[in-house]
Design a protein around this motif. Structure first.
Motif, PDB file in Angstrom:
ATOM      1  N   ILE A 237     -36.008  10.490  -9.506  1.00  0.00           N
ATOM      2  CA  ILE A 237     -34.746   9.826  -9.154  1.00  0.00           C
ATOM      3  C   ILE A 237     -34.702   8.503  -9.910  1.00  0.00           C
ATOM      4  CG2 ILE A 237     -33.407   8.769  -7.309  1.00  0.00           C
ATOM      5  CD1 ILE A 237     -34.909  10.564  -5.367  1.00  0.00           C
ATOM      6  N   MET A 238     -33.624   8.253 -10.603  1.00  0.00           N
ATOM      7  CA  MET A 238     -33.468   6.989 -11.307  1.00  0.00           C
ATOM      8  C   MET A 238     -33.151   5.889 -10.285  1.00  0.00           C
ATOM      9  SD  MET A 238     -34.256   8.004 -14.211  1.00  0.00           S
ATOM     10  CE  MET A 238     -34.158   6.433 -15.030  1.00  0.00           C
TER      11      MET A 238
ATOM     12  N   MET B   2     -37.883   4.821 -12.481  1.00  0.00           N
ATOM     13  CA  MET B   2     -37.758   6.108 -11.840  1.00  0.00           C
ATOM     14  C   MET B   2     -38.737   6.211 -10.679  1.00  0.00           C
ATOM     15  SD  MET B   2     -38.186   9.905 -13.527  1.00  0.00           S
ATOM     16  CE  MET B   2     -39.614   9.389 -14.427  1.00  0.00           C
ATOM     17  N   ILE B   3     -38.268   6.848  -9.604  1.00  0.00           N
ATOM     18  CA  ILE B   3     -39.119   7.173  -8.464  1.00  0.00           C
ATOM     19  C   ILE B   3     -39.372   8.674  -8.528  1.00  0.00           C
ATOM     20  CG2 ILE B   3     -39.237   7.315  -5.948  1.00  0.00           C
ATOM     21  CD1 ILE B   3     -37.056   5.064  -5.981  1.00  0.00           C
ATOM     22  N   VAL B   4     -40.615   9.076  -8.323  1.00  0.00           N
ATOM     23  CA  VAL B   4     -40.933  10.492  -8.201  1.00  0.00           C
ATOM     24  C   VAL B   4     -41.205  10.728  -6.722  1.00  0.00           C
ATOM     25  CG1 VAL B   4     -42.458  12.368  -8.891  1.00  0.00           C
ATOM     26  CG2 VAL B   4     -41.888  10.557 -10.526  1.00  0.00           C
ATOM     27  N   THR B   5     -40.395  11.568  -6.100  1.00  0.00           N
ATOM     28  CA  THR B   5     -40.525  11.786  -4.663  1.00  0.00           C
ATOM     29  C   THR B   5     -41.816  12.521  -4.335  1.00  0.00           C
ATOM     30  OG1 THR B   5     -39.468  13.957  -4.553  1.00  0.00           O
ATOM     31  CG2 THR B   5     -38.008  12.023  -4.507  1.00  0.00           C
TER      32      THR B   5
ATOM     33  N   PHE C 267     -42.693   5.083 -10.161  1.00  0.00           N
ATOM     34  CA  PHE C 267     -43.442   5.010  -8.913  1.00  0.00           C
ATOM     35  C   PHE C 267     -43.463   6.396  -8.302  1.00  0.00           C
ATOM     36  CE2 PHE C 267     -43.516   4.472  -4.233  1.00  0.00           C
ATOM     37  CZ  PHE C 267     -44.820   4.023  -4.139  1.00  0.00           C
ATOM     38  N   ASP C 268     -44.661   6.938  -8.083  1.00  0.00           N
ATOM     39  CA  ASP C 268     -44.855   8.262  -7.501  1.00  0.00           C
ATOM     40  C   ASP C 268     -45.143   8.075  -6.018  1.00  0.00           C
ATOM     41  OD1 ASP C 268     -45.797  10.788  -6.692  1.00  0.00           O
ATOM     42  OD2 ASP C 268     -46.628  11.189  -8.661  1.00  0.00           O
ATOM     43  N   VAL C 269     -44.331   8.663  -5.140  1.00  0.00           N
ATOM     44  CA  VAL C 269     -44.449   8.475  -3.699  1.00  0.00           C
ATOM     45  C   VAL C 269     -45.534   9.366  -3.100  1.00  0.00           C
ATOM     46  CG1 VAL C 269     -43.146   8.505  -1.516  1.00  0.00           C
ATOM     47  CG2 VAL C 269     -42.039   7.770  -3.591  1.00  0.00           C
ATOM     48  N   ASN C 270     -46.195  10.174  -3.906  1.00  0.00           N
ATOM     49  CA  ASN C 270     -47.250  11.054  -3.399  1.00  0.00           C
ATOM     50  C   ASN C 270     -48.402  10.202  -2.869  1.00  0.00           C
ATOM     51  OD1 ASN C 270     -49.435  12.776  -3.030  1.00  0.00           O
ATOM     52  ND2 ASN C 270     -48.795  14.115  -4.697  1.00  0.00           N
ATOM     53  N   LEU C 271     -48.561  10.169  -1.556  1.00  0.00           N
ATOM     54  CA  LEU C 271     -49.566   9.308  -0.924  1.00  0.00           C
ATOM     55  C   LEU C 271     -50.988   9.744  -1.235  1.00  0.00           C
ATOM     56  CD1 LEU C 271     -47.979   8.776   2.593  1.00  0.00           C
ATOM     57  CD2 LEU C 271     -47.784   7.356   0.559  1.00  0.00           C
TER      58      LEU C 271
END
Length: 135
Positions: A13-14, A4-7, A77-81
Motif C-alpha cells: 500500500i502506498m 510503501m507499507i507491506v501488510t 515498512f513490513d507489518v509482519n510481526l
C-alpha cells in the motif's frame, strides 16, 4: 521518495494513498472475533486490513510505529510481526513479568512512551524490503 507499507498479508500500500489508520474489532463467522484489527483507510474509500492482533498493546505499538514510519527516511515498512521480532519481544515482556500484571503494564507503557518520544531506535524494525530479501 515514495513510501510503501507491506501488510501482514503481503499487500503493498502506498503511504501517500492512506487517509488514516484506524483500529476496529472484526467479527467473523461462528462467533469468532479478532479484537484488534488495524486498517488503512485509503483516499479511494477502501479499507485495507493492515494486520490482526490479539491484544490492544500490540495494535497500539503497530500504530505508533506506522506514525513513526510516516516521518522517517525508510521507503518500506513490513507489518509482519514475525519478521522483525515484535511479537516475540512482547511475548518476552509478558514472560518476564508473568508474576505481576502491574510490572508488565509499566514495561509496555514505557516502551510505548519511548517509541513515541523517539528514545528507542527503530532502525532494526524499518528494514527495507530489498534489504530483507537479500539476507
Amino acid at each position: 521518495m515514495k513510501k510503501m507499507i507491506v501488510t501482514e498479508y503481503s499487500r503493498p500500500i502506498m503511504l501517500n494513498k492512506v487517509k488514516e489508520f484506524v483500529q476496529r474489532t472484526m467479527y467473523l463467522a461462528e462467533n469468532k472475533v479478532i479484537p484488534y484489527a488495524v486498517f488503512a483507510l485509503l483516499d479511494s474509500g477502501e479499507m485495507v486490513n493492515i494486520g490482526n492482533f490479539n491484544d490492544a498493546d500490540t495494535a497500539e505499538i503497530i500504530r505508533i510505529i506506522l506514525d513513526i514510519f510516516a516521518e522517517d527516511k525508510k521507503a518500506v515498512f513490513d507489518v509482519n510481526l514475525e519478521v522483525f521480532g515484535i511479537r516475540n519481544f512482547l511475548e518476552m515482556l509478558r514472560y518476564v513479568s508473568a508474576d505481576s500484571d502491574s510490572v508488565y503494564r509499566i514495561m509496555i507503557n514505557e516502551l510505548k512512551q519511548q517509541l513515541k518520544s523517539g528514545e528507542l531506535d527503530l532502525s532494526l524494525i524499518h528494514i527495507s524490503e530489498p534489504t530483507r530479501l537479500r539476507r
